[in-house]
Design an enzyme around this catalytic site. Structure first.
Site, short mmCIF file in Angstrom:
data_model
loop_
_atom_site.label_atom_id
_atom_site.label_comp_id
_atom_site.label_asym_id
_atom_site.label_seq_id
_atom_site.Cartn_x
_atom_site.Cartn_y
_atom_site.Cartn_z
N CYS A 198 0.79 -1.22 0.00
CA CYS A 198 0.00 0.00 0.00
C CYS A 198 0.83 1.28 0.00
O CYS A 198 1.36 1.65 -1.03
CB CYS A 198 -0.98 -0.04 1.17
SG CYS A 198 -2.41 0.96 0.88
N HIS A 230 -3.32 -5.82 2.54
CA HIS A 230 -3.01 -5.93 3.98
C HIS A 230 -3.56 -7.28 4.46
O HIS A 230 -3.97 -8.11 3.66
CB HIS A 230 -3.72 -4.80 4.75
CG HIS A 230 -3.27 -3.42 4.37
ND1 HIS A 230 -2.01 -2.94 4.64
CD2 HIS A 230 -3.92 -2.43 3.72
CE1 HIS A 230 -1.90 -1.71 4.19
NE2 HIS A 230 -3.05 -1.37 3.63
N1 GLN Z 1 -2.37 6.82 2.31
C1 GLN Z 1 -2.46 5.91 1.17
C2 GLN Z 1 -3.90 5.81 0.60
O1 GLN Z 1 -4.83 6.13 1.30
C3 GLN Z 1 -1.99 4.52 1.55
C4 GLN Z 1 -2.90 3.86 2.56
C5 GLN Z 1 -2.32 2.55 3.09
O2 GLN Z 1 -1.12 2.38 3.22
N2 GLN Z 1 -3.24 1.62 3.45
O3 GLN Z 1 -4.07 5.37 -0.55
#
Ligand code: GLN
Length: 237
Positions: A94, A190
């Site tokens: 992510c 995740h």
């Molecule tokens: N801040 C980034 C987004 O919202 C990554 C989020 C994350 O790492 N889950 O796309």
């Protein structure tokens, strides 16, 4: 005892979705096979030597965390691109997946330059893509949980990790997920992703052992519990 060294990128800022579980999964699956594991943290403002590292991992984070680590990560851009081309196994989830691309534009229109390991571009959106995700990949079915606003587009010749069967993936329109460059893998899964996807975990481990010790195959583990957990996760809407 042979040792595998894992670099954990910015654990203080980029570990808000339980992605530390991926470090735990890699460590256990190496220890169960008789290897010692050393985890070294990459921290903002403290120069890190990647020359002794065997696996690189980076987790997810909020836009604010990405703004903190983005400039520091740029220091290692060329080293990390070269390591990816040399076959170093990497897993970026992510927020760090996004920063391993060309750029990430936050929902406040701040541009965070990426390190171009992956030819991807990500723009934050008003849609939060949250939920269970299942994809088909060269590692078979992969299950996870996604939570991102970033819409990621693949650039020319950038291969995805897989095809979305359930969930959003890279963005809310095309049904591809993640990106791959040699043994470097980026994705939105995740979960953490590795405990429930042992084939992916072992692909990273084998790449590291082959690179360091010339190991051609891994001792088989009993993955019945891991696969049962993946089956249950894959049925969740
Ligand atoms: N801040 C980034 C987004 O919202 C990554 C989020 C994350 O790492 N889950 O796309």
């Amino acid at each position: 005892m042979n040792t595998i060294i894992i670099a954990h990128l910015y654990p203080r800022e980029m570990n808000i979705y339980g992605d530390l579980g991926n470090i735990i999964a890699l460590t256990r699956r190496l220890e169960w096979r008789g290897y010692a594991v050393e985890v070294r943290s990459v921290e903002v403002g403290k120069f890190f030597d990647f020359s002794k590292v065997d696996i690189i991992f980076g987790g997810g984070g909020q836009d604010s965390g990405q703004l903190i680590v983005g400039t520091d990560l740029l220091i290692y851009g060329e080293v990390l691109r070269n390591l990816a081309d040399s076959g170093m196994p990497m897993l970026l989830i992510c927020g760090l997946y996004q920063l391993f691309g060309n750029k990430f534009v936050t929902n406040n229109n701040q541009i965070i330059k990426g390190i171009d390991v992956f030819n991807i571009t990500t723009i934050a959106s008003d849609t939060r893509m949250i939920g269970n995700i299942v994809i088909e990949s060269s590692f078979g079915r992969l299950v996870g949980f996604e939570n991102h606003s970033g819409q990621t587009q693949l650039g020319v010749n950038q291969l995805p990790l897989g095809k979305v069967k359930h969930g959003f993936g890279n963005n809310s329109t095309r049904k591809h997920e993640g990106a791959v460059r040699n043994n470097a893998i980026g994705c939105y899964l995740h979960g953490p992703v590795l405990p429930k996807n042992p084939k992916l975990a072992d692909a990273l481990i084998l790449a590291a052992l082959k690179r360091k010790y010339g190991i051609a195959e891994l001792l088989k583990l009993d993955d019945s519990i891991e696969l049962r957990a993946a089956d249950v996760a894959s049925t969740r809407s």
